[in-house]
Design an enzyme around this catalytic site. Sequence first.
Site, mmCIF file in Angstrom:
data_model
loop_
_atom_site.group_PDB
_atom_site.id
_atom_site.type_symbol
_atom_site.label_atom_id
_atom_site.label_comp_id
_atom_site.label_asym_id
_atom_site.label_seq_id
_atom_site.Cartn_x
_atom_site.Cartn_y
_atom_site.Cartn_z
ATOM 1 N N HIS A 1 -3.514 7.004 1.283
ATOM 2 C CA HIS A 1 -3.889 5.607 0.728
ATOM 3 C C HIS A 1 -5.471 5.127 1.329
ATOM 4 O O HIS A 1 -5.617 5.405 2.830
ATOM 5 C CB HIS A 1 -2.910 4.424 1.559
ATOM 6 C CG HIS A 1 -3.148 3.333 1.318
ATOM 7 N ND1 HIS A 1 -3.825 2.595 0.070
ATOM 8 C CD2 HIS A 1 -3.590 2.368 2.184
ATOM 9 C CE1 HIS A 1 -3.914 1.453 0.195
ATOM 10 N NE2 HIS A 1 -4.054 0.915 1.486
ATOM 11 N N CYS B 1 0.873 -1.195 0.058
ATOM 12 C CA CYS B 1 0.095 -0.103 -0.043
ATOM 13 C C CYS B 1 0.817 1.278 0.093
ATOM 14 O O CYS B 1 0.282 2.304 -0.146
ATOM 15 C CB CYS B 1 -1.006 0.054 1.313
ATOM 16 S SG CYS B 1 -1.939 -1.483 1.074
ATOM 17 N N ASN C 1 -10.284 -0.781 -1.495
ATOM 18 C CA ASN C 1 -8.745 -0.605 -1.334
ATOM 19 C C ASN C 1 -8.176 -1.220 -2.529
ATOM 20 O O ASN C 1 -8.077 -2.585 -2.784
ATOM 21 C CB ASN C 1 -8.245 -1.501 0.056
ATOM 22 C CG ASN C 1 -6.844 -1.334 0.078
ATOM 23 O OD1 ASN C 1 -6.134 -0.813 -0.719
ATOM 24 N ND2 ASN C 1 -6.538 -1.494 1.419
HETATM 25 O O1 UT7 Z 1 -3.924 -1.316 3.164
HETATM 26 C C1 UT7 Z 1 -3.798 -2.057 4.422
HETATM 27 C C2 UT7 Z 1 -4.902 -2.803 4.460
HETATM 28 N N1 UT7 Z 1 -5.595 -3.436 5.556
HETATM 29 C C3 UT7 Z 1 -6.150 -2.618 6.548
HETATM 30 O O2 UT7 Z 1 -5.999 -1.268 6.326
HETATM 31 C C4 UT7 Z 1 -7.161 -2.978 7.473
HETATM 32 C C5 UT7 Z 1 -7.279 -2.052 8.725
HETATM 33 N N2 UT7 Z 1 -8.319 -2.725 9.654
HETATM 34 C C6 UT7 Z 1 -9.734 -2.600 9.354
HETATM 35 O O3 UT7 Z 1 -10.114 -1.916 8.312
HETATM 36 C C7 UT7 Z 1 -10.666 -3.161 10.142
HETATM 37 O O4 UT7 Z 1 -10.043 -3.776 11.127
HETATM 38 C C8 UT7 Z 1 -11.622 -4.148 9.275
HETATM 39 C C9 UT7 Z 1 -12.565 -3.500 8.404
HETATM 40 C C10 UT7 Z 1 -11.032 -5.278 8.583
HETATM 41 C C11 UT7 Z 1 -12.522 -4.938 10.380
HETATM 42 O O5 UT7 Z 1 -13.425 -4.081 11.245
HETATM 43 P P1 UT7 Z 1 -13.364 -4.255 12.789
HETATM 44 O O6 UT7 Z 1 -13.970 -3.304 13.254
HETATM 45 O O7 UT7 Z 1 -11.674 -4.377 13.126
HETATM 46 O O8 UT7 Z 1 -14.118 -5.606 12.662
HETATM 47 P P2 UT7 Z 1 -13.311 -7.157 13.436
HETATM 48 O O9 UT7 Z 1 -12.653 -7.835 12.541
HETATM 49 O O10 UT7 Z 1 -13.188 -6.982 14.909
HETATM 50 O O11 UT7 Z 1 -15.021 -8.166 13.607
HETATM 51 C C12 UT7 Z 1 -16.061 -7.604 14.042
HETATM 52 C C13 UT7 Z 1 -17.016 -8.593 13.679
HETATM 53 C C14 UT7 Z 1 -16.618 -10.006 14.219
HETATM 54 O O12 UT7 Z 1 -17.837 -10.809 14.640
HETATM 55 P P3 UT7 Z 1 -17.943 -11.243 16.137
HETATM 56 O O13 UT7 Z 1 -16.813 -11.767 16.447
HETATM 57 O O14 UT7 Z 1 -18.170 -9.817 16.751
HETATM 58 O O15 UT7 Z 1 -19.262 -11.820 16.234
HETATM 59 C C15 UT7 Z 1 -16.397 -10.356 12.662
HETATM 60 O O16 UT7 Z 1 -16.679 -11.755 12.464
HETATM 61 O O17 UT7 Z 1 -17.532 -8.565 12.459
HETATM 62 C C16 UT7 Z 1 -17.373 -9.750 11.706
HETATM 63 N N3 UT7 Z 1 -17.136 -9.480 10.692
HETATM 64 C C17 UT7 Z 1 -18.117 -9.326 9.552
HETATM 65 N N4 UT7 Z 1 -19.196 -9.181 9.316
HETATM 66 C C18 UT7 Z 1 -19.971 -9.021 8.399
HETATM 67 C C19 UT7 Z 1 -15.678 -9.576 10.006
HETATM 68 N N5 UT7 Z 1 -15.915 -9.213 8.860
HETATM 69 C C20 UT7 Z 1 -17.187 -8.993 8.280
HETATM 70 C C21 UT7 Z 1 -17.888 -8.761 6.957
HETATM 71 N N6 UT7 Z 1 -19.230 -8.710 7.300
HETATM 72 N N7 UT7 Z 1 -17.121 -8.692 5.817
#
Ligand code: UT7
Length: 350
Positions: free
Chosen positions: A277, A112, A307
Site C-alpha cells: 500500500h 487502506c 496515497n
Molecule cells: O494509509 C495510512 C495513512 N497515513 C499514513 O501512513 C501516515 C504515516 N505517517 C507519516 O507518513 C508521517 O508521520 C507524516 C508524513 C504524516 C509526517 O511526517 P513526520 O516526520 O512524522 O512529521 P511530524 O508530523 O512529526 O511533523 C514534523 C514537523 C512539524 O513541525 P515542528 O513542530 O517540528 O515545527 C510539523 O508541523 O513538520 C511540520 N509539518 C509540515 N511542514 C511542512 C507537518 N506537515 C507539514 C507539511 N509541510 N505538509
Amino acid sequence: MRTQIIGTGFVTGEHLVKNEDLAKLMDTSDAWIRERSGIEQRYYVEAGTATSDLGLGAAEKAIADAGIDKGEIDYIVFATMTPDHYFPGCGGLLQHKLGLKTIPALDIRQQCTGFIYGLQICDALVRSKVARTVLLVGAEVHSGFMPWTQWDHLFGREGPAPTAGEKDWNSKFRDRTVLFGDAAGAVVLQAGEGESGLLGFKLHSDGSDFKSLYVPSGGFASRPYVSDTDFKAGRHIPEMDGRAVFKMAVKRMPEVVREVCGESGYGVEQIDLLIAHQANLRICEVVQRSLGLADEKVFNNIQRYGNTTAATIPIALDEARKAGRVKQGALVCFVGLGAGFHWGAALLRA
Ligand code: UT7
C-alpha cells in the site's frame, strides 16, 4: 482451480497538482513533502466527480483489459472510505453506471487495506462458485476532505488566492492533506486452471487504537451526525497521529508478509514482487529493508499519485503488469495497513 486476476485498470482525477502548487494554499514546500513522504504530485477530481465515477473509469479499463463482455460480471465488490453518499454505498451505483443486470454489489470499508480484504472476499466468492466473474474496485475521492475552498487558484484558473487567515486554517491540516490523491483501480477475477492465481491471505483487525486515524464527525456516535459546530472545528477532516501510524505500519506490514508466506509454505526470499500500500515512500522503504528485498523486487509509484487509499494496490499492480514487472509465474505479495486498524497481506502466483 484458483482465482485469477484476468484484467486490471485505473484512472485518476483530472487535475495534476504538484507539491509546489499546494504551497500556494498552505505553509508547506516541495522539499518537505518529498523528504517526508516521497510524494511529488497527486491528482484531484473536478468538483462533481464522485468516487463511483472514478470507479466506473477504472472498471471499464479492467474489463477491456480482461477482454470480457461486461455482462459476464456477476458480482461487484467496492472498497472505499470516501463513498459518494453516507448511504447507499458505491457498489450499487457502479452496477447502474456500468449498465449491468441486478447483480449483487457489496461495499467494504477497510480503508487502506480495503483492496486486500476485497481480494479475499472475491477469492471466496469464486472458489465457492457463488460468482464466476467478479469486479473488484478500490476508489477514492479524498479531495472532499480538503479544508480549503480555493480550488480555482490551485488549478491555475482565475480565482481568489487564500487570505493569510485562510492559509493558516489550511496549514492546520497540512500533515495529512499533502499525502492524499483521487484515483481508482479495478481488477476482474475469474476461476482458472493451472498454477496461477491467489495462493493465500493473512488479515488482521484491531480497533483499540482507531483514534490514531479517523474522522471524528459525520458518524452516528454523534447526534446529529453532522453539525455546524463540528464543521467549523474541522472535525469532518481526518485526524491522524502520523508518527503512531508510521510506527504501526513499519512493524505490522513486514510481520504480516512473513505470516502469509509462512502459512502458505513460502520463504520471504521467494517473493518476486512486493506491492505495498502506497501511504508513504519512507514506510515502503523501511518495509523493504526489514524484509531484505532487493529494489527490483519492489514496485512503488506513490511519487506520482500520492496515497489513494483503497486504490493504491490495484493501480500499482496495473502499472507493474504493463511495465513488464509481473512475469508469468512470479510470486507477487500485496501488503497494506490502514485506518481501523486493519492490515493484511495476500500472495498471488502470476
Ligand atoms: O494509509 C495510512 C495513512 N497515513 C499514513 O501512513 C501516515 C504515516 N505517517 C507519516 O507518513 C508521517 O508521520 C507524516 C508524513 C504524516 C509526517 O511526517 P513526520 O516526520 O512524522 O512529521 P511530524 O508530523 O512529526 O511533523 C514534523 C514537523 C512539524 O513541525 P515542528 O513542530 O517540528 O515545527 C510539523 O508541523 O513538520 C511540520 N509539518 C509540515 N511542514 C511542512 C507537518 N506537515 C507539514 C507539511 N509541510 N505538509
